[in-house]
Design a protein around this motif. Structure first.
Motif, PDB file in Angstrom:
ATOM      1  N   TYR A 362      31.203  23.114  44.944  1.00 22.91           N
ATOM      2  CA  TYR A 362      29.847  23.141  44.377  1.00 22.91           C
ATOM      3  C   TYR A 362      29.681  24.506  43.713  1.00 22.91           C
ATOM      4  CZ  TYR A 362      28.805  19.011  47.202  1.00 22.91           C
ATOM      5  OH  TYR A 362      28.816  17.757  47.755  1.00 22.91           O
ATOM      6  N   ILE A 363      30.242  24.641  42.521  1.00 20.04           N
ATOM      7  CA  ILE A 363      30.306  25.924  41.834  1.00 20.04           C
ATOM      8  C   ILE A 363      29.640  25.789  40.465  1.00 20.04           C
ATOM      9  CG2 ILE A 363      31.826  27.761  41.002  1.00 20.04           C
ATOM     10  CD1 ILE A 363      31.968  27.330  44.040  1.00 20.04           C
ATOM     11  N   TYR A 364      28.829  26.797  40.106  1.00 22.61           N
ATOM     12  CA  TYR A 364      28.068  26.722  38.852  1.00 22.61           C
ATOM     13  C   TYR A 364      28.272  27.965  37.980  1.00 22.61           C
ATOM     14  CZ  TYR A 364      25.889  23.615  42.232  1.00 22.61           C
ATOM     15  OH  TYR A 364      25.679  22.686  43.226  1.00 22.61           O
ATOM     16  N   THR A 365      29.423  28.611  38.114  1.00 26.20           N
ATOM     17  CA  THR A 365      29.710  29.796  37.309  1.00 26.20           C
ATOM     18  C   THR A 365      30.835  29.498  36.335  1.00 26.20           C
ATOM     19  OG1 THR A 365      31.346  30.644  38.852  1.00 26.20           O
ATOM     20  CG2 THR A 365      29.066  31.288  39.239  1.00 26.20           C
ATOM     21  N   GLN A 366      31.047  30.426  35.396  1.00 24.77           N
ATOM     22  CA  GLN A 366      32.080  30.238  34.367  1.00 24.77           C
ATOM     23  C   GLN A 366      33.278  31.167  34.571  1.00 24.77           C
ATOM     24  OE1 GLN A 366      31.869  27.870  32.096  1.00 24.77           O
ATOM     25  NE2 GLN A 366      29.838  27.228  32.773  1.00 24.77           N
ATOM     26  N   ARG A 367      33.246  32.011  35.592  1.00 26.18           N
ATOM     27  CA  ARG A 367      34.272  33.040  35.691  1.00 26.18           C
ATOM     28  C   ARG A 367      35.423  32.636  36.602  1.00 26.18           C
ATOM     29  NH1 ARG A 367      29.696  35.614  37.175  1.00 26.18           N
ATOM     30  NH2 ARG A 367      30.571  36.228  39.186  1.00 26.18           N
ATOM     31  N   MET A 368      35.468  31.410  37.033  1.00 23.20           N
ATOM     32  CA  MET A 368      36.375  31.030  38.104  1.00 23.20           C
ATOM     33  C   MET A 368      37.754  30.627  37.584  1.00 23.20           C
ATOM     34  SD  MET A 368      37.498  30.325  41.059  1.00 23.20           S
ATOM     35  CE  MET A 368      36.391  31.614  41.373  1.00 23.20           C
ATOM     36  N   ALA A 369      38.775  30.910  38.360  1.00 26.60           N
ATOM     37  CA  ALA A 369      40.119  30.396  38.115  1.00 26.60           C
ATOM     38  C   ALA A 369      40.624  29.863  39.448  1.00 26.60           C
ATOM     39  CB  ALA A 369      41.029  31.518  37.619  1.00 26.60           C
ATOM     40  N   PRO A 370      41.363  28.758  39.519  1.00 25.64           N
ATOM     41  CA  PRO A 370      41.778  27.956  38.363  1.00 25.64           C
ATOM     42  C   PRO A 370      40.600  27.161  37.784  1.00 25.64           C
ATOM     43  CG  PRO A 370      42.423  26.856  40.368  1.00 25.64           C
ATOM     44  CD  PRO A 370      41.857  28.191  40.785  1.00 25.64           C
ATOM     45  N   THR A 371      40.594  26.996  36.471  1.00 24.51           N
ATOM     46  CA  THR A 371      39.475  26.328  35.823  1.00 24.51           C
ATOM     47  C   THR A 371      39.844  25.854  34.428  1.00 24.51           C
ATOM     48  OG1 THR A 371      37.148  26.578  35.210  1.00 24.51           O
ATOM     49  CG2 THR A 371      38.551  28.462  34.815  1.00 24.51           C
ATOM     50  N   ASP A 372      39.066  24.948  33.885  1.00 20.61           N
ATOM     51  CA  ASP A 372      39.023  24.727  32.450  1.00 20.61           C
ATOM     52  C   ASP A 372      37.535  24.611  32.119  1.00 20.61           C
ATOM     53  OD1 ASP A 372      38.199  22.159  33.075  1.00 20.61           O
ATOM     54  OD2 ASP A 372      40.060  21.183  32.448  1.00 20.61           O
ATOM     55  N   ALA A 373      37.187  24.066  31.005  1.00 17.32           N
ATOM     56  CA  ALA A 373      35.783  24.028  30.613  1.00 17.32           C
ATOM     57  C   ALA A 373      34.962  23.051  31.439  1.00 17.32           C
ATOM     58  CB  ALA A 373      35.685  23.652  29.129  1.00 17.32           C
ATOM     59  N   HIS A 374      35.599  22.253  32.290  1.00 19.83           N
ATOM     60  CA  HIS A 374      34.895  21.146  32.942  1.00 19.83           C
ATOM     61  C   HIS A 374      34.847  21.226  34.468  1.00 19.83           C
ATOM     62  CE1 HIS A 374      34.809  19.221  29.021  1.00 19.83           C
ATOM     63  NE2 HIS A 374      36.109  19.415  28.930  1.00 19.83           N
ATOM     64  N   TRP A 375      35.631  22.099  35.077  1.00 18.00           N
ATOM     65  CA  TRP A 375      35.601  22.133  36.539  1.00 18.00           C
ATOM     66  C   TRP A 375      35.946  23.534  37.056  1.00 18.00           C
ATOM     67  CZ3 TRP A 375      40.195  23.242  39.203  1.00 18.00           C
ATOM     68  CH2 TRP A 375      41.385  23.143  38.448  1.00 18.00           C
ATOM     69  N   ARG A 376      35.426  23.828  38.254  1.00 20.51           N
ATOM     70  CA  ARG A 376      35.661  25.113  38.883  1.00 20.51           C
ATOM     71  C   ARG A 376      35.781  24.926  40.393  1.00 20.51           C
ATOM     72  NH1 ARG A 376      32.471  25.182  34.858  1.00 20.51           N
ATOM     73  NH2 ARG A 376      30.628  24.621  36.015  1.00 20.51           N
ATOM     74  N   MET A 377      36.706  25.667  40.998  1.00 24.48           N
ATOM     75  CA  MET A 377      36.863  25.660  42.448  1.00 24.48           C
ATOM     76  C   MET A 377      37.079  27.091  42.929  1.00 24.48           C
ATOM     77  SD  MET A 377      39.466  22.490  43.179  1.00 24.48           S
ATOM     78  CE  MET A 377      39.385  20.954  42.249  1.00 24.48           C
ATOM     79  N   VAL A 378      36.789  27.332  44.204  1.00 25.34           N
ATOM     80  CA  VAL A 378      36.950  28.669  44.780  1.00 25.34           C
ATOM     81  C   VAL A 378      37.626  28.555  46.140  1.00 25.34           C
ATOM     82  CG1 VAL A 378      35.738  30.650  45.752  1.00 25.34           C
ATOM     83  CG2 VAL A 378      34.949  29.654  43.613  1.00 25.34           C
ATOM     84  N   SER A 379      38.671  29.380  46.352  1.00 26.17           N
ATOM     85  CA  SER A 379      39.250  29.511  47.685  1.00 26.17           C
ATOM     86  C   SER A 379      40.015  30.819  47.781  1.00 26.17           C
ATOM     87  CB  SER A 379      40.195  28.358  48.027  1.00 26.17           C
ATOM     88  OG  SER A 379      40.760  28.563  49.314  1.00 26.17           O
ATOM     89  N   ALA A 380      39.874  31.489  48.916  1.00 26.08           N
ATOM     90  CA  ALA A 380      40.639  32.717  49.162  1.00 26.08           C
ATOM     91  C   ALA A 380      42.129  32.417  49.257  1.00 26.08           C
ATOM     92  CB  ALA A 380      40.155  33.377  50.449  1.00 26.08           C
ATOM     93  N   ALA A 381      42.496  31.146  49.485  1.00 24.27           N
ATOM     94  CA  ALA A 381      43.914  30.772  49.560  1.00 24.27           C
ATOM     95  C   ALA A 381      44.648  31.149  48.281  1.00 24.27           C
ATOM     96  CB  ALA A 381      44.042  29.274  49.816  1.00 24.27           C
ATOM     97  N   GLN A 382      43.947  31.246  47.178  1.00 24.10           N
ATOM     98  CA  GLN A 382      44.548  31.597  45.893  1.00 24.10           C
ATOM     99  C   GLN A 382      45.116  33.022  45.903  1.00 24.10           C
ATOM    100  OE1 GLN A 382      41.754  31.302  42.690  1.00 24.10           O
ATOM    101  NE2 GLN A 382      43.152  32.105  41.143  1.00 24.10           N
ATOM    102  N   PHE A 383      44.546  33.895  46.736  1.00 21.09           N
ATOM    103  CA  PHE A 383      44.895  35.312  46.673  1.00 21.09           C
ATOM    104  C   PHE A 383      45.695  35.793  47.888  1.00 21.09           C
ATOM    105  CE2 PHE A 383      40.844  34.728  44.345  1.00 21.09           C
ATOM    106  CZ  PHE A 383      41.352  34.936  43.071  1.00 21.09           C
ATOM    107  N   VAL A 384      46.125  34.885  48.736  1.00 21.69           N
ATOM    108  CA  VAL A 384      46.963  35.230  49.883  1.00 21.69           C
ATOM    109  C   VAL A 384      48.378  35.510  49.398  1.00 21.69           C
ATOM    110  CG1 VAL A 384      48.040  34.254  51.952  1.00 21.69           C
ATOM    111  CG2 VAL A 384      45.577  33.964  51.571  1.00 21.69           C
ATOM    112  N   ASP A 385      48.962  36.624  49.846  1.00 25.62           N
ATOM    113  CA  ASP A 385      50.354  36.933  49.489  1.00 25.62           C
ATOM    114  C   ASP A 385      51.322  36.153  50.364  1.00 25.62           C
ATOM    115  OD1 ASP A 385      49.550  38.611  47.491  1.00 25.62           O
ATOM    116  OD2 ASP A 385      49.958  40.476  48.583  1.00 25.62           O
ATOM    117  N   ASP A 386      51.175  36.317  51.667  1.00 20.47           N
ATOM    118  CA  ASP A 386      52.059  35.644  52.629  1.00 20.47           C
ATOM    119  C   ASP A 386      51.192  34.788  53.545  1.00 20.47           C
ATOM    120  OD1 ASP A 386      53.629  35.057  55.013  1.00 20.47           O
ATOM    121  OD2 ASP A 386      55.075  36.539  54.286  1.00 20.47           O
ATOM    122  N   VAL A 387      51.414  33.481  53.536  1.00 16.40           N
ATOM    123  CA  VAL A 387      50.529  32.564  54.266  1.00 16.40           C
ATOM    124  C   VAL A 387      50.600  32.761  55.776  1.00 16.40           C
ATOM    125  CG1 VAL A 387      50.623  30.827  52.432  1.00 16.40           C
ATOM    126  CG2 VAL A 387      52.240  30.679  54.339  1.00 16.40           C
TER     127      VAL A 387
END
Length: 585
Positions: A362-387
């Motif tokens: 449930y994201i309403y911003t334009q600065r997010m990655a991964p993204t395109d013009a139609h969808w946005r998601m957020v998770s700290a899992a994107q920035f973990v080096d070693d799981v």
């Protein structure tokens, strides 16, 4: 004297008395929720036999639950329910036309509704040895109060439930026309394979094999599906990948938090204010956890800078930090480079970052990655080096983002040693989730389908968010920081006329309009009630989780309430001006 007086006054305003006291019921007006002069109550014979002290009577009235005192008047804020003993038959909705069938279906899928409340006569006032009275979370409390005012499954179509954090489960055919037009456009552009959506879970298969006990940390097939989902969406090209051993499946988000807290050592755990109401009672139950509140400044959009974050972790000796992202109730969001730096600081300070990401789509911003013009998601899992080395623990599930709260399927994604610990905790807490349900949910984690569903989700909820913000602005309700995520608005009501400028007055007045909201004080997370002051009493949280029609119904009721109070103030001002004018002449 006070006990006798409290008991007598409480009886006068009780349902039992008002069902038979026609005179007093008439004075209180329709639904017995109108104002009456305290002087009138003080003149009652049995009150006179106890005391004639008006201030003492006023103090007693203030102590009685369900009554509101304002200057020299008092009233019940709950409507008088129908007198029991008569049997009413409530018929289902008409099915004579397609429109009516859709209306009934829409209401059923809009918000969860409670059964009729248990009458107080069925609840024994005596305590049972060895048990305490457990505080309810804020949302459960307000739903119980609404039920006392007549909210239940039979009357839900008359109400607007903007208090409970539940997403509508409606089918696309019942979404607003403008939303459906947008979905048609996206379908024609090839962004959606179907306007009806990718998921169609209509049944669960139950057989001899899946009636056995499952793994306490969840079925292997679903754990693998969750790990693959995170790797495909957030960890493409990264050497360190999640596996089933990094995932625990649990029966809901609160159970996920309970398992994590149970697995924690003696720690200083930081949590932010305001945040999710359930954290308060949950954190107070674990004596190994020393919970440390970190208030967020509304002047800084209820955010904390990276410098302040590091100072809090190091200065307070925090071993863990718990927060919802996006934040419930403010809707503020940590994303992109800022979220990347949060993960880096957690790594460098050796502080476990526990992120409740249940609203991650449930994201309403334009600065997010991964993204395109139609969808946005957020998770700290994107920035973990070693799981398995980075101290980052993520919670999410089907409850909110898949709009399937009734399935009670959520997950924890974390280093393997954390998953082993929460599994051990689950072995004596809950034993693991339903096996048939888990196996039916595996197809719901297909990344391509989730992206399509995210596009649809964000089209629908952006439409409802924008509508809500416009209506609130027109009413003079301040939303200083519009939500960047979730489906909540954190509203500052301090500029409304009394008693609407206090969250309890606002809440109680709205119940008279059959509208439910959640008072802001419940988001002042205060485990064990150690702090003796309350914050956020001039805030309320509104949910735009329900259907568009229910939101519209709720806002209409809110507008009537605000206009009624403003009109009363204007009338009083005019009368005062007229009196002064007459005195001058």
């Amino acid at each position: 004297m006070d006990v006798r007086l409290d008991r007598q006054l409480s009886y006068y305003f009780s349902d039992k008395n008002l069902w038979k006291d026609d005179w007093l019921a008439g004075q209180l007006g329709e639904d017995c929720a109108g104002w009456i002069s305290i002087a009138v109550i003080a003149g009652f014979k049995r009150v006179q036999q106890i005391t004639s002290d008006l201030e003492l009577i006023k103090s007693s009235l203030r102590r009685i639950d369900g009554l509101e005192v304002h200057e020299e008047n008092v009233r019940r804020w709950r409507r008088l329910p129908p007198k029991p003993c008569t049997t009413e038959v409530v018929e289902g909705g008409s099915t004579t036309g397609d429109g009516q069938v859709d209306e009934q279906e829409l209401q059923i899928a809009s918000t969860a509704t409670a059964d009729a409340p248990i009458s107080s006569a069925e609840i024994s006032p005596a305590s049972t040895p060895g048990f305490r009275q457990v505080p309810k979370t804020g949302v459960i409390f307000v739903m119980d109060e609404a039920a006392k005012s007549g909210y239940n499954a039979a009357t839900a179509h008359e109400w607007a439930n903007l208090g409970q954090g539940s997403p509508e489960t409606t089918k696309v055919r019942n979404w607003p026309t403008n939303v459906r037009k947008r979905l048609t456009e996206l379908n024609e552009k090839g962004k959606l394979s179907s306007e009806a959506g990718p998921f169609n879970l209509n049944s669960l298969e139950v057989n001899e094999e899946n009636l056995h006990y499952g793994n306490v940390n969840g079925d292997l097939a679903l754990r693998r599906a969750v790990a693959k989902f995170y790797n495909e969406l957030y960890r493409k090209g990264k050497a360190s990948q999640y596996s089933a051993e990094n995932v625990a499946i649990v029966g809901g988000g609160r159970l996920a938090l309970t398992r994590l807290c149970c697995a924690m050592d003696n720690v200083n755990l930081g949590h932010f204010l305001p945040d999710y109401t359930a954290y308060a009672e949950l954190l107070s139950q674990f004596k190994t956890i020393n919970s440390i509140p970190i208030p967020l400044d509304p002047q800084n959009n209820f955010r904390i800078t990276l410098k302040e974050l590091r100072r809090e972790i190091v200065g307070r000796g925090l071993s863990a930090l718990l927060l919802s992202n996006p934040c419930n109730p403010t809707g503020q969001l940590i994303e992109g480079e800022e979220l990347k730096n949060w993960v880096r600081i957690a790594r460098e300070t050796n502080c476990s970052l526990v992120l409740d990401e249940i609203y991650s789509r449930y994201i309403y911003t334009q600065r997010m990655a991964p993204t395109d013009a139609h969808w946005r998601m957020v998770s700290a899992a994107q920035f973990v080096d070693d799981v398995n080395k980075d101290p980052v623990i993520v919670l999410d599930g089907l409850t909110k983002c898949w709009r399937m709260p009734g399935l009670r399927i959520c997950w924890i994604v974390a280093p393997k040693n954390v998953i082993e610990a929460v599994g051990a905790a689950g072995s004596f807490l809950d034993g693991g989730p339903s096996l048939p349900t888990q196996r039916a949910c595996v197809p719901l984690l297909n990344a391509k389908d989730v992206i399509e569903q995210t596009i649809m989700l964000q089209v629908l909820f952006s439409h409802k968010r924008d509508f809500l913000l416009r209506r609130l602005q027109d009413m003079g309700v301040v939303v200083e920081h519009p939500p960047q995520g979730t489906f909540y608005c954190w509203c500052d009501i301090s500029k409304l006329p009394a008693p609407l400028n206090n969250c309890w007055g606002f809440f109680r007045e709205l119940l008279r309009e059959k509208v439910i909201v959640c008072p802001g004080v419940f988001f002042d997370v205060n485990p064990g009630s150690r702090r003796k002051f309350n914050s956020y009493d001039s805030f309320v949280r509104l949910s735009y989780g329900p259907s568009f029609k229910e939101i519209q119904r709720g806002l209409d009721g809110m507008q009537r309430m605000i206009e009624r109070h403003r009109k009363a103030i204007r009338g009083a001002d005019d009368e005062t001006a007229s009196t002064h004018s007459g005195t001058t002449h």
